[in-house]
Design a protein around this motif. Structure first.
Motif, PDB file in Angstrom:
ATOM      1  N   ILE A 106       0.871  -1.179   0.000  1.00  9.71           N
ATOM      2  CA  ILE A 106       0.000   0.000   0.000  1.00  9.71           C
ATOM      3  C   ILE A 106       0.908   1.229   0.000  1.00  9.71           C
ATOM      4  N   VAL A 107       1.322   1.626  -1.191  1.00  8.52           N
ATOM      5  CA  VAL A 107       2.358   2.652  -1.324  1.00  8.52           C
ATOM      6  C   VAL A 107       1.889   3.992  -0.766  1.00  8.52           C
ATOM      7  N   GLU A 116       3.960   6.658   1.500  1.00  7.32           N
ATOM      8  CA  GLU A 116       4.180   8.035   1.056  1.00  7.32           C
ATOM      9  C   GLU A 116       3.852   9.015   2.178  1.00  7.32           C
ATOM     10  N   LYS A 117       2.830   8.700   2.972  1.00  6.26           N
ATOM     11  CA  LYS A 117       2.474   9.558   4.106  1.00  6.26           C
ATOM     12  C   LYS A 117       3.557   9.506   5.194  1.00  6.26           C
ATOM     13  N   LEU A 158      16.871   1.797  -5.980  1.00  6.82           N
ATOM     14  CA  LEU A 158      17.326   3.068  -5.424  1.00  6.82           C
ATOM     15  C   LEU A 158      16.942   3.127  -3.955  1.00  6.82           C
ATOM     16  N   CYS A 159      17.627   3.963  -3.200  1.00  4.92           N
ATOM     17  CA  CYS A 159      17.304   4.229  -1.799  1.00  4.92           C
ATOM     18  C   CYS A 159      17.667   5.684  -1.539  1.00  4.92           C
ATOM     19  N   GLU A 160      16.638   6.526  -1.400  1.00 10.29           N
ATOM     20  CA  GLU A 160      16.867   7.959  -1.253  1.00 10.29           C
ATOM     21  C   GLU A 160      15.837   8.579  -0.323  1.00 10.29           C
ATOM     22  N   GLU A 161      16.101   9.804   0.104  1.00  9.13           N
ATOM     23  CA  GLU A 161      15.107  10.554   0.861  1.00  9.13           C
ATOM     24  C   GLU A 161      13.876  10.793  -0.007  1.00  9.13           C
ATOM     25  N   LYS A 162      12.707  10.600   0.588  1.00  5.47           N
ATOM     26  CA  LYS A 162      11.458  10.759  -0.171  1.00  5.47           C
ATOM     27  C   LYS A 162      11.333  12.170  -0.759  1.00  5.47           C
ATOM     28  N   ILE A 209       5.072   8.765  -5.211  1.00  5.13           N
ATOM     29  CA  ILE A 209       5.983   7.633  -5.000  1.00  5.13           C
ATOM     30  C   ILE A 209       5.466   6.390  -5.721  1.00  5.13           C
ATOM     31  N   GLU A 210       4.145   6.207  -5.725  1.00  4.66           N
ATOM     32  CA  GLU A 210       3.576   5.047  -6.410  1.00  4.66           C
ATOM     33  C   GLU A 210       3.829   5.122  -7.916  1.00  4.66           C
TER      34      GLU A 210
END
Length: 280
Positions: A188-189, A193-194, A209-213, A268-269
């Protein structure tokens, strides 16, 4: 100190390989682990918790190696897995009594408060709980022994939208303490995101990837245009695209697109869907 440090983590099964995974979760932050079914999310979490043997790499929890010092770190970890794993004959009151003898820092009053807040019946046997009720019980346990790191595998799965929103708020409140952190996987993207400060994308066992939102949302955007208009853009501006009968929708690097081009925000989704479809 970082809450979690994973370096070159590898695990191979027939037909699947978690391939050289490295990521870091800073203390005080929430990281969302996103991936389609079979991407390696649950495998990663089981390796962090030392539930399965890794083929290579290291996992450190609050600086402690999970292979050598996991018992020392265990008290600081609250865990909710896809299967909660509580004996089905127990009710909530009995579960609290069991946990009191499991965790040194068990907080009986906090467990009572949370099970009340989550409207869990005290005398009903666990086997008669719905999936949502089981997940809520697991969440109450994870939050009731003064853990500093929550590791959550599909913890919002099976919850109705109202309760899910309440639980997401509880997780957010948890990390108001600067030494509290969360690693949460979910399909449940919108929940992630919240919640999340960092986002890690897994696809077929590889970390994409792995980054700050906030950095991701600032870095990428969406444009909708014709094929001909897309071809006029710098090639390094277009990261992923999908064509339809009406034109092209493309994920772009904002700072590489000419200022006269209208770039819409991306979720993000949407970011995840673009990246997975491009990788197939």
């Amino acid at each position: 100190m970082n809450a979690l440090e994973i370096s070159n983590l590898t695990k191979t099964y027939p037909g699947f390989k978690l391939d050289d995974l490295s990521l870091t979760l800073p203390s005080g932050c929430i990281m969302g682990l996103i991936g389609e079914n079979g991407a390696g999310k649950s495998t990663t979490i089981k390796l962090i918790l030392n539930m399965i043997h890794k083929d290579g790499g290291t996992v450190r929890i609050f600086g402690k190696d999970n292979g050598q010092e996991f018992e020392l770190a265990k008290e600081d970890i609250g865990v909710v897995l896809d299967e909660v794993g509580i004996p089905e004959c127990l009710n909530v009151t009995q579960i609290g009594n069991v946990m009191k003898n499991t965790f040194k820092n068990w907080d009986e009053s906090e467990f009572s408060r949370l099970t009340g807040k989550l409207e869990l019946p005290q005398n009903k046997e666990f086997k008669d709980f719905s999936r949502g009720m089981k997940m809520k019980t697991g969440i109450a346990i994870a939050l009731s022994h003064h853990s500093k790191l929550l590791i959550l595998d599909e913890a919002t799965s099976g919850l109705d939208p109202v309760v899910r929103d309440e639980v997401v708020e509880m997780f957010s409140d948890f990390t108001r303490e600067e030494d509290h952190s969360i690693l949460i996987s979910s399909h449940i993207v919108s929940d992630l995101e919240k919640l999340c400060d960092y986002v890690a994308f897994l696809h077929k066992g590889k970390l994409m990837l792995c980054e700050e939102k906030d950095q991701l949302l600032a870095e990428y955007g969406l444009i909708r245009c014709t094929k001909e208009e897309l071809e006029t853009l710098p090639k390094d501006a277009v990261k992923h695209k999908r064509e339809n009968p009406y034109g092209v929708e493309a994920m772009v690097l904002r700072n590489a697109v000419p200022s006269e081009i209208n770039v819409s925000p991306i979720s993000i989704e949407e970011l995840f869907v673009f990246m997975v479809k491009e990788a197939r």
